[in-house]
Design a protein around this motif. Structure first.
Motif, PDB file in Angstrom:
ATOM      1  N   ASP A  23       0.848  -1.186   0.000  1.00  0.00           N
ATOM      2  CA  ASP A  23       0.000   0.000   0.000  1.00  0.00           C
ATOM      3  C   ASP A  23       0.892   1.247   0.000  1.00  0.00           C
ATOM      4  N   PRO A  24       0.923   2.004  -1.094  1.00  0.00           N
ATOM      5  CA  PRO A  24       1.809   3.180  -1.157  1.00  0.00           C
ATOM      6  C   PRO A  24       1.399   4.295  -0.207  1.00  0.00           C
ATOM      7  N   ALA A  25       0.201   4.200   0.360  1.00  0.00           N
ATOM      8  CA  ALA A  25      -0.238   5.218   1.319  1.00  0.00           C
ATOM      9  C   ALA A  25       0.185   4.880   2.742  1.00  0.00           C
ATOM     10  N   ARG A  26       0.806   3.709   2.935  1.00  0.00           N
ATOM     11  CA  ARG A  26       1.214   3.288   4.281  1.00  0.00           C
ATOM     12  C   ARG A  26       2.671   2.832   4.252  1.00  0.00           C
ATOM     13  N   LEU A  27       3.559   3.777   4.096  1.00  0.00           N
ATOM     14  CA  LEU A  27       4.986   3.467   4.035  1.00  0.00           C
ATOM     15  C   LEU A  27       5.717   4.074   5.230  1.00  0.00           C
ATOM     16  N   GLY A  28       6.678   3.344   5.727  1.00  0.00           N
ATOM     17  CA  GLY A  28       7.492   3.833   6.829  1.00  0.00           C
ATOM     18  C   GLY A  28       8.927   3.396   6.673  1.00  0.00           C
ATOM     19  N   CYS A  29       9.781   3.834   7.581  1.00  0.00           N
ATOM     20  CA  CYS A  29      11.173   3.407   7.587  1.00  0.00           C
ATOM     21  C   CYS A  29      11.684   3.431   9.013  1.00  0.00           C
ATOM     22  N   PHE A  30      12.731   2.669   9.250  1.00  0.00           N
ATOM     23  CA  PHE A  30      13.336   2.666  10.575  1.00  0.00           C
ATOM     24  C   PHE A  30      14.805   2.308  10.440  1.00  0.00           C
ATOM     25  N   GLY A  31      15.560   2.649  11.461  1.00  0.00           N
ATOM     26  CA  GLY A  31      16.969   2.287  11.471  1.00  0.00           C
ATOM     27  C   GLY A  31      17.572   2.497  12.835  1.00  0.00           C
ATOM     28  N   PHE A  32      18.612   1.738  13.071  1.00  0.00           N
ATOM     29  CA  PHE A  32      19.394   1.844  14.304  1.00  0.00           C
ATOM     30  C   PHE A  32      20.728   2.506  13.990  1.00  0.00           C
ATOM     31  N   SER A  33      21.194   3.392  14.864  1.00  0.00           N
ATOM     32  CA  SER A  33      22.487   4.050  14.716  1.00  0.00           C
ATOM     33  C   SER A  33      22.538   4.797  13.372  1.00  0.00           C
ATOM     34  N   GLY A  34      23.525   4.489  12.529  1.00  0.00           N
ATOM     35  CA  GLY A  34      23.580   5.161  11.237  1.00  0.00           C
ATOM     36  C   GLY A  34      22.311   4.971  10.434  1.00  0.00           C
ATOM     37  N   GLY A  35      21.653   3.840  10.605  1.00  0.00           N
ATOM     38  CA  GLY A  35      20.365   3.625   9.938  1.00  0.00           C
ATOM     39  C   GLY A  35      19.297   4.567  10.456  1.00  0.00           C
ATOM     40  N   GLY A  36      19.379   4.926  11.746  1.00  0.00           N
ATOM     41  CA  GLY A  36      18.441   5.902  12.288  1.00  0.00           C
ATOM     42  C   GLY A  36      18.653   7.281  11.697  1.00  0.00           C
ATOM     43  N   GLY A  37      19.931   7.650  11.486  1.00  0.00           N
ATOM     44  CA  GLY A  37      20.212   8.908  10.806  1.00  0.00           C
ATOM     45  C   GLY A  37      19.666   8.900   9.394  1.00  0.00           C
ATOM     46  N   ARG A  38      19.783   7.776   8.716  1.00  0.00           N
ATOM     47  CA  ARG A  38      19.223   7.648   7.368  1.00  0.00           C
ATOM     48  C   ARG A  38      17.709   7.817   7.395  1.00  0.00           C
ATOM     49  N   ALA A  39      17.055   7.305   8.440  1.00  0.00           N
ATOM     50  CA  ALA A  39      15.601   7.437   8.543  1.00  0.00           C
ATOM     51  C   ALA A  39      15.183   8.892   8.694  1.00  0.00           C
ATOM     52  N   ALA A  79      12.888  10.628   5.723  1.00  0.00           N
ATOM     53  CA  ALA A  79      11.578  11.211   6.030  1.00  0.00           C
ATOM     54  C   ALA A  79      11.546  12.698   5.683  1.00  0.00           C
ATOM     55  N   ALA A  80      12.665  13.394   5.892  1.00  0.00           N
ATOM     56  CA  ALA A  80      12.723  14.819   5.575  1.00  0.00           C
ATOM     57  C   ALA A  80      12.674  15.066   4.075  1.00  0.00           C
ATOM     58  N   LEU A  81      13.197  14.129   3.287  1.00  0.00           N
ATOM     59  CA  LEU A  81      13.304  14.317   1.840  1.00  0.00           C
ATOM     60  C   LEU A  81      12.118  13.752   1.061  1.00  0.00           C
ATOM     61  N   SER A  82      11.382  12.819   1.638  1.00  0.00           N
ATOM     62  CA  SER A  82      10.305  12.166   0.896  1.00  0.00           C
ATOM     63  C   SER A  82       8.973  12.268   1.626  1.00  0.00           C
ATOM     64  N   PRO A  83       7.950  12.790   0.965  1.00  0.00           N
ATOM     65  CA  PRO A  83       6.617  12.840   1.584  1.00  0.00           C
ATOM     66  C   PRO A  83       5.938  11.482   1.641  1.00  0.00           C
ATOM     67  N   ASP A  84       6.551  10.461   1.024  1.00  0.00           N
ATOM     68  CA  ASP A  84       5.944   9.133   1.035  1.00  0.00           C
ATOM     69  C   ASP A  84       6.044   8.453   2.393  1.00  0.00           C
ATOM     70  N   ILE A  85       6.968   8.898   3.241  1.00  0.00           N
ATOM     71  CA  ILE A  85       7.136   8.283   4.550  1.00  0.00           C
ATOM     72  C   ILE A  85       6.040   8.783   5.491  1.00  0.00           C
ATOM     73  N   ARG A  86       5.233   7.844   5.966  1.00  0.00           N
ATOM     74  CA  ARG A  86       4.123   8.194   6.845  1.00  0.00           C
ATOM     75  C   ARG A  86       4.501   8.128   8.322  1.00  0.00           C
TER      76      ARG A  86
END
Length: 379
Positions: free
Chosen positions: A238-254, A258-265
């Protein structure tokens, strides 16, 4: 090979400068464009040919091995994980692997592979065992009803720089490291040898990126935006329900994705939140070029970049005994985030322990996504 010929400083990526020049900077929302410009995020491809290399169902999860070519450097490898009995459409989550001081592997540390499908280096991947409680986080999240895509990002895993013939500066640094190993009667394996070289080479990569008008974090964000587009276009997601997560450097990537893409809910950040000011003077060497992009501090404090995704829900997990961040920096970041966001948008939790993504923390992230990515939730 003639030893007088200077080796490439960016082996395997000699086509990288032309790509950056050709693509230009990514076009994002007006409020996020200064961030994209400061990071020098190249515009990712609008269409990617994604190949499925194999697919197998095991222990309740269907794992699909994917690959795509971004137009420069090595081919990206990724893994899509879904519950075996999935209906549709499913909420989609991009799992962003950590730095971990281990560039030999990437997203594979987040995957539990079916028998016979394990990736080289995964069984001995120290971040999996030391930092994630021994659990394959992406696979566990898929088991709970999510479509999860985990990809190797720029400079990690399949996208790592081949360092068989090292640039001179890296080679000189490695000569010293090998002398230390010999003195300690230690024989490194290929992964340890590569990761030591990659740690020295990261400075060269950051230098090359700056010369091109981009940055290590900007290139990683480029790869992450491309992977998000793959997830968004995946059938059954479902493109209306997208998220991301990360630990450490992955958290910085998250934070940046999220700041660069409006697709992240909704997104979750584990052990990667502080203020830039708190890193001075004693904590600079605790972090890589993923966090410390030259000039980024002119745009604001690290927590302020979450305001570029102010309409989204997000979770930040702080580790109280984290040796990479001063306690005051974490508490200051928490206060800034609470002031920046409307009630209900930001959740900050403090956990005992050091720099790790423990099983209880993983369970909280799962519960967060269950709430944030449901159809009935406020976007």
């Amino acid at each position: 090979m003639d030893p007088s010929v200077r080796p490439s400083a960016i082996p395997g990526y000699d086509d990288w400068p032309a790509y950056v020049q050709l693509r230009g900077t990514a076009s994002v929302s007006p409020q996020s464009q200064p961030l994209a410009d400061a990071l020098g995020v190249p515009a990712p491809p609008t269409e990617l040919a994604v190949s499925t290399d194999w697919e197998e169902t095991y222990d309740g999860v269907t794992t699909s091995a994917l690959s795509w070519q971004l137009g420069f450097g090595p081919t990206t490898r990724a893994w899509l994980l879904r519950p075996a009995d999935a209906g549709g459409p499913l909420p989609g989550v991009l799992a962003l692997h950590c730095h971990g001081g281990n560039k030999y592997t990437g997203a594979s540390r987040l995957i539990a592979f079916p028998p016979g499908r394990a990736e080289p280096g995964v069984e001995t991947d120290s971040p999996r065992h030391q930092l994630y409680g021994g659990r394959a986080v992406a696979t566990e999240l898929a088991r709970e009803g999510f479509a999860v895509l985990a990809h190797d990002t720029f400079a990690w895993g399949s996208r790592r720089f081949p360092l068989d013939r090292q640039p001179w500066r890296t080679e000189d640094a490695m000569a010293g490291r090998r002398a230390q190993w010999r003195e300690a009667h230690h024989v490194p394996g290929p992964e340890q040898e590569y990761n030591a070289a990659a740690a020295f080479h990261e400075d060269t990569v950051a230098k090359a990126a700056g010369l091109m008008g981009t940055s290590l974090a900007g290139m990683v964000a480029h790869d992450d935006l491309a992977a998000l587009a793959v997830l968004r276009a995946t059938p059954g997601v479902d493109p209306a329900r997208l998220g991301c997560f990360g630990f450490s450097g992955g958290g910085g990537r998250a934070v940046l994705l999220a700041a660069l893409s409006p697709d992240i809910r909704g997104y979750a950040v584990t052990a990667m939140m502080t203020t830039f000011q708190s890193l001075l003077p004693a904590y600079l060497d605790a972090h890589s070029w993923l966090l410390q992009t030259p000039g980024l501090g002119r745009l604001g404090e690290w927590p302020s970049f979450t305001a570029l995704a102010a309409a989204r829900q997000f979770l930040v997990q702080y580790a109280l005994a984290d040796p990479l961040f001063p306690a005051q920096g974490m508490h200051d970041a928490h206060s800034l985030l609470a002031d920046l966001h409307a009630p209900g948008r930001y959740t900050g939790t403090f956990w005992p322990g050091g720099h790790e993504f423990t099983v209880p923390m993983q369970r909280q992230v799962l519960d967060f996504f269950r709430a944030a990515l449901t159809l009935g939730a406020t976007p």
